[in-house]
Design a protein around this motif. Sequence first.
Motif, mmCIF file in Angstrom:
data_model
loop_
_atom_site.group_PDB
_atom_site.id
_atom_site.type_symbol
_atom_site.label_atom_id
_atom_site.label_comp_id
_atom_site.label_asym_id
_atom_site.label_seq_id
_atom_site.Cartn_x
_atom_site.Cartn_y
_atom_site.Cartn_z
ATOM 1 N N THR A 244 0.935 -1.320 0.044
ATOM 2 C CA THR A 244 0.003 0.044 0.043
ATOM 3 C C THR A 244 0.885 1.460 0.099
ATOM 4 N N GLY A 245 0.739 1.967 -1.116
ATOM 5 C CA GLY A 245 1.132 3.571 -1.079
ATOM 6 C C GLY A 245 0.336 4.552 -0.610
ATOM 7 N N GLU A 246 0.812 5.521 0.097
ATOM 8 C CA GLU A 246 -0.154 6.344 0.696
ATOM 9 C C GLU A 246 0.137 7.740 -0.090
ATOM 10 N N ALA A 247 -1.048 8.239 0.080
ATOM 11 C CA ALA A 247 -1.289 9.640 -0.438
ATOM 12 C C ALA A 247 -1.408 10.512 0.843
ATOM 13 N N ILE A 248 -0.485 11.283 1.204
ATOM 14 C CA ILE A 248 -0.663 12.255 2.373
ATOM 15 C C ILE A 248 -0.737 13.726 1.900
ATOM 16 N N VAL A 249 -1.785 14.334 2.659
ATOM 17 C CA VAL A 249 -2.060 15.674 2.412
ATOM 18 C C VAL A 249 -2.013 16.541 3.877
ATOM 19 N N SER A 250 -1.698 17.819 3.567
ATOM 20 C CA SER A 250 -1.350 18.717 4.627
ATOM 21 C C SER A 250 -3.116 18.917 5.120
ATOM 22 N N ILE A 251 -3.390 18.695 6.216
ATOM 23 C CA ILE A 251 -4.582 19.163 6.804
ATOM 24 C C ILE A 251 -5.118 20.642 6.535
#
Length: 359
Positions: A244-251
């Motif tokens: 699993t790759g993650e897409a992380i986003v600034s809240i």
Amino acid sequence: MTGTVSRRRALAAAGAALAAPLASPALAKGLAEWKMVTSWPKNLPGPGLSAERLAQSIARLTDGRLTVKVYAAGELVPALECFDAVSGGTAEMAHTAAIYWQGKMPAAPLFTTAPFGLTPLEHMIWIDQAGGQALWEKLYRPFGVQPYMGGNTGFSMAGWFRREVNGLEDLKGLRIRVVGLGGEIYRRLGATPVSLPTGEVLPALQAGVVDAAEVLAPYSDLAFGYHRVTKTYYGPGFNKPNGTGEAIVSIKALEALPADLRDLVAVACRQEHANALTLAEWNNASSLEVLKSTHGIGVKPMPADILAAAARHGEDLLGDIAARDAVSREVVDSYRATRLRTGGWLRITQGSFLDARQG
């Protein structure tokens, strides 16, 4: 803000975006342009292409109101500094893998994979149905980061070895490029784990800086050309049974968007995860055939004594992680509970069925 989006709301937002007429001139200019940093070389088969598709999907679903510029590893920040870049505001988004953040959060690698852990389908069940998403958000929230599943490279291989390993003794002192929790398993087996970004693995293997390298699976491995260095390829990838790759986003960046765009970011990530997984498993199967037929590569089974010892160490390692702090214990307990429930079902169904189908 938890970042959790109801499926009904997200699908409604996606449908509205797809059915909408051409954007007004004001919206056509876009409300926001994000930077996406990645841990991958540009257009790397598998995760690199996944990042590009995700950026394109966000622009398409939002009718251009949100655009994303993709930066390959090293173009804006180094491959293993993507999390800090999003947390610190250098980039609004990253495409990477939770396996890299063990130093910050002991339980983080489980959101990519764990030795003898969840398969791709089981992992999706954990995240979507068994509380994994809420725990992931709880883990990342102190850093101002919202995580999503954003791609999957499927089941990994054990890797490429410059010499054969016939048992536990052959691992003593062996220098192996490996990341995540698998590195600790190899250390406990007597090997020397070496952490290298993906783009640095081939020259290290060529130069003998490492004796072996575990990266991903046949699709990416063939593209990198590891078969030109050694013909000794081992499976299964006991230390990475999922990718699993993650897409992380600034809240902060996410909250600055209108609600419908926030929903569509989540929709795009979900779509890319499903798309990437099916592509990965199809391309891995095809690439393995090329490795066999064109390059004479046969997959060698990892010796039974290594697998048995690694499985024991894997359980010990999960226990060690659980003992680190309260949130880590929550994550490990949830992960184990999901594996126990789904594993019993899969043994009855897929395991016996595949054996029967093979004859």
